[in-house]
Design a protein around this motif. Sequence first.
Motif, PDB file in Angstrom:
ATOM      1  N   ARG A 266       0.859  -1.193   0.000  1.00 60.18           N
ATOM      2  CA  ARG A 266       0.000   0.000   0.000  1.00 60.18           C
ATOM      3  C   ARG A 266       0.896   1.243   0.000  1.00 60.18           C
ATOM      4  O   ARG A 266       1.033   1.954   0.987  1.00 60.18           O
ATOM      5  CB  ARG A 266      -0.939  -0.046   1.196  1.00 60.18           C
ATOM      6  N   TYR A 267       1.484   1.525  -1.161  1.00 60.96           N
ATOM      7  CA  TYR A 267       2.545   2.521  -1.260  1.00 60.96           C
ATOM      8  C   TYR A 267       2.027   3.947  -1.133  1.00 60.96           C
ATOM      9  O   TYR A 267       2.707   4.788  -0.532  1.00 60.96           O
ATOM     10  CB  TYR A 267       3.303   2.337  -2.581  1.00 60.96           C
TER      11      TYR A 267
ATOM     12  N   ASN B  45      13.933   6.528   3.107  1.00 62.92           N
ATOM     13  CA  ASN B  45      12.817   5.568   3.164  1.00 62.92           C
ATOM     14  C   ASN B  45      11.685   5.980   2.227  1.00 62.92           C
ATOM     15  O   ASN B  45      11.045   5.130   1.601  1.00 62.92           O
ATOM     16  CB  ASN B  45      12.295   5.463   4.597  1.00 62.92           C
ATOM     17  N   LEU B  46      11.446   7.294   2.111  1.00 62.51           N
ATOM     18  CA  LEU B  46      10.354   7.765   1.267  1.00 62.51           C
ATOM     19  C   LEU B  46      10.635   7.521  -0.207  1.00 62.51           C
ATOM     20  O   LEU B  46       9.734   7.134  -0.961  1.00 62.51           O
ATOM     21  CB  LEU B  46      10.096   9.257   1.526  1.00 62.51           C
ATOM     22  N   TRP B  47      11.894   7.737  -0.652  1.00 62.21           N
ATOM     23  CA  TRP B  47      12.148   7.505  -2.079  1.00 62.21           C
ATOM     24  C   TRP B  47      12.011   6.021  -2.414  1.00 62.21           C
ATOM     25  O   TRP B  47      11.573   5.669  -3.531  1.00 62.21           O
ATOM     26  CB  TRP B  47      13.485   8.084  -2.531  1.00 62.21           C
ATOM     27  N   LYS B  48      12.321   5.150  -1.488  1.00 61.36           N
ATOM     28  CA  LYS B  48      12.141   3.721  -1.741  1.00 61.36           C
ATOM     29  C   LYS B  48      10.657   3.382  -1.865  1.00 61.36           C
ATOM     30  O   LYS B  48      10.263   2.574  -2.711  1.00 61.36           O
ATOM     31  CB  LYS B  48      12.796   2.900  -0.631  1.00 61.36           C
ATOM     32  N   THR B  49       9.834   4.017  -1.025  1.00 60.21           N
ATOM     33  CA  THR B  49       8.392   3.810  -1.128  1.00 60.21           C
ATOM     34  C   THR B  49       7.878   4.298  -2.478  1.00 60.21           C
ATOM     35  O   THR B  49       7.078   3.618  -3.132  1.00 60.21           O
ATOM     36  CB  THR B  49       7.665   4.549   0.004  1.00 60.21           C
ATOM     37  N   ALA B  50       8.337   5.485  -2.893  1.00 62.48           N
ATOM     38  CA  ALA B  50       7.902   6.030  -4.177  1.00 62.48           C
ATOM     39  C   ALA B  50       8.301   5.106  -5.323  1.00 62.48           C
ATOM     40  O   ALA B  50       7.495   4.827  -6.219  1.00 62.48           O
ATOM     41  CB  ALA B  50       8.500   7.423  -4.384  1.00 62.48           C
TER      42      ALA B  50
ATOM     43  N   PHE C 242      13.654  -3.564  -1.749  1.00 64.00           N
ATOM     44  CA  PHE C 242      13.305  -2.276  -1.153  1.00 64.00           C
ATOM     45  C   PHE C 242      11.962  -2.344  -0.428  1.00 64.00           C
ATOM     46  O   PHE C 242      11.770  -1.717   0.613  1.00 64.00           O
ATOM     47  CB  PHE C 242      13.227  -1.188  -2.219  1.00 64.00           C
ATOM     48  N   SER C 243      11.029  -3.098  -0.984  1.00 62.52           N
ATOM     49  CA  SER C 243       9.678  -3.139  -0.415  1.00 62.52           C
ATOM     50  C   SER C 243       9.607  -3.987   0.845  1.00 62.52           C
ATOM     51  O   SER C 243       8.737  -3.780   1.687  1.00 62.52           O
ATOM     52  CB  SER C 243       8.687  -3.691  -1.441  1.00 62.52           C
ATOM     53  N   GLY C 244      10.508  -4.973   0.980  1.00 67.50           N
ATOM     54  CA  GLY C 244      10.429  -5.898   2.106  1.00 67.50           C
ATOM     55  C   GLY C 244       9.311  -6.899   1.965  1.00 67.50           C
ATOM     56  O   GLY C 244       8.934  -7.561   2.933  1.00 67.50           O
ATOM     57  N   ASN C 245       8.778  -7.030   0.752  1.00 68.21           N
ATOM     58  CA  ASN C 245       7.643  -7.924   0.497  1.00 68.21           C
ATOM     59  C   ASN C 245       8.073  -9.010  -0.491  1.00 68.21           C
ATOM     60  O   ASN C 245       8.307  -8.716  -1.664  1.00 68.21           O
ATOM     61  CB  ASN C 245       6.468  -7.117  -0.077  1.00 68.21           C
ATOM     62  N   PRO C 246       8.187 -10.266  -0.052  1.00 66.81           N
ATOM     63  CA  PRO C 246       8.628 -11.334  -0.955  1.00 66.81           C
ATOM     64  C   PRO C 246       7.663 -11.586  -2.107  1.00 66.81           C
ATOM     65  O   PRO C 246       8.039 -12.181  -3.116  1.00 66.81           O
ATOM     66  CB  PRO C 246       8.729 -12.562  -0.049  1.00 66.81           C
ATOM     67  N   ALA C 247       6.407 -11.108  -1.983  1.00 67.94           N
ATOM     68  CA  ALA C 247       5.419 -11.302  -3.046  1.00 67.94           C
ATOM     69  C   ALA C 247       5.285 -10.054  -3.919  1.00 67.94           C
ATOM     70  O   ALA C 247       4.307  -9.902  -4.648  1.00 67.94           O
ATOM     71  CB  ALA C 247       4.059 -11.657  -2.442  1.00 67.94           C
ATOM     72  N   TYR C 248       6.266  -9.164  -3.872  1.00 68.82           N
ATOM     73  CA  TYR C 248       6.192  -7.898  -4.598  1.00 68.82           C
ATOM     74  C   TYR C 248       6.069  -8.107  -6.103  1.00 68.82           C
ATOM     75  O   TYR C 248       6.735  -8.976  -6.688  1.00 68.82           O
ATOM     76  CB  TYR C 248       7.452  -7.068  -4.318  1.00 68.82           C
TER      77      TYR C 248
END
Length: 294
Positions: free
Chosen positions: A89-90, A114-119, A179-185
């Motif tokens: 949920r970026y 952290n914000l640029w990684k989210t973007a 970057f997302s920390g989500n293995p299902a990205y």
Amino acid sequence: MAQGSDQVEQLKRLIQNFVSQLDTPSMPYVNEGLLGTATLTQMSDADREAGKPGFALDSPLGGEPFAVLNPGQASQLRLEATSLKRSGRYLESAEKTIESFRLDGHYDLVNLRNLWKTALCGGDARGAIGLINKAVSTYDRYEIARRHEQLPYPPQDDLADVLEALATEQSCQARLQAFSGNPAYVLPRPYREMRADLQGLASTPATSKSASQTSSGGCYVATAVYGSYDAPEVLVLRKFRDERLENTVLGRAFIATYYALSPTLARHLPRYRGVSGWVRRRLDAVVDHLQTRP
């Protein structure tokens, strides 16, 4: 798919608006007004591992720092933002992070990273680079940023990190997943669209400067160990890379392997001083050898 596309467009507008406010009176860097009356010190390793931010105010009576620049509510918002990012949920994650900056009344480079990684994970490559360019100009402009921000490497290397991540569709998927920390990205937009966002960005001053400094990629581990991209030891290692390693097949293979692994290593080194010291001693020996060889 339409809903996902709409989320990306909202994220892009949000980030573009925030970038335009950075380093202005409405969103200054680290509340510069405090600098005349208080001394900023780095937080301890224990504080950092507990999720506390990288700045503290020295107590006027001596002893332990008595206040942290960003309050508990802002820190809580950033924790929520991290959880939202890991769940994909970026847009909501970016909104929480920006809200935390507004509560602070200033921005800092640790949380801007952290914000640029989210973007970027949310599909906004142009916004991610816009945030990095602001971080680069802040790092160059303010001595406090270079002295007190707990960055394992300067923000110039972040630009190389993004460009390397977007070099191919495979690297984009792999690096953004990390970057997302989500293995299902999964990519929120087609790769070709994200690449198209980069058109015209190479001409911006911060991007041009960073690209020239990191023409073959950032010296991640060496920069993390020595504390500066332009440290004398890092310059020796970069010269060896460019003049010797680049000219052989084995050397180029080593460089490719190094840049695949080193960003992750560099991010963790500052947390482990014993390991960082051991790596520095090994690099010192290499630098001494390179400087003495004919």
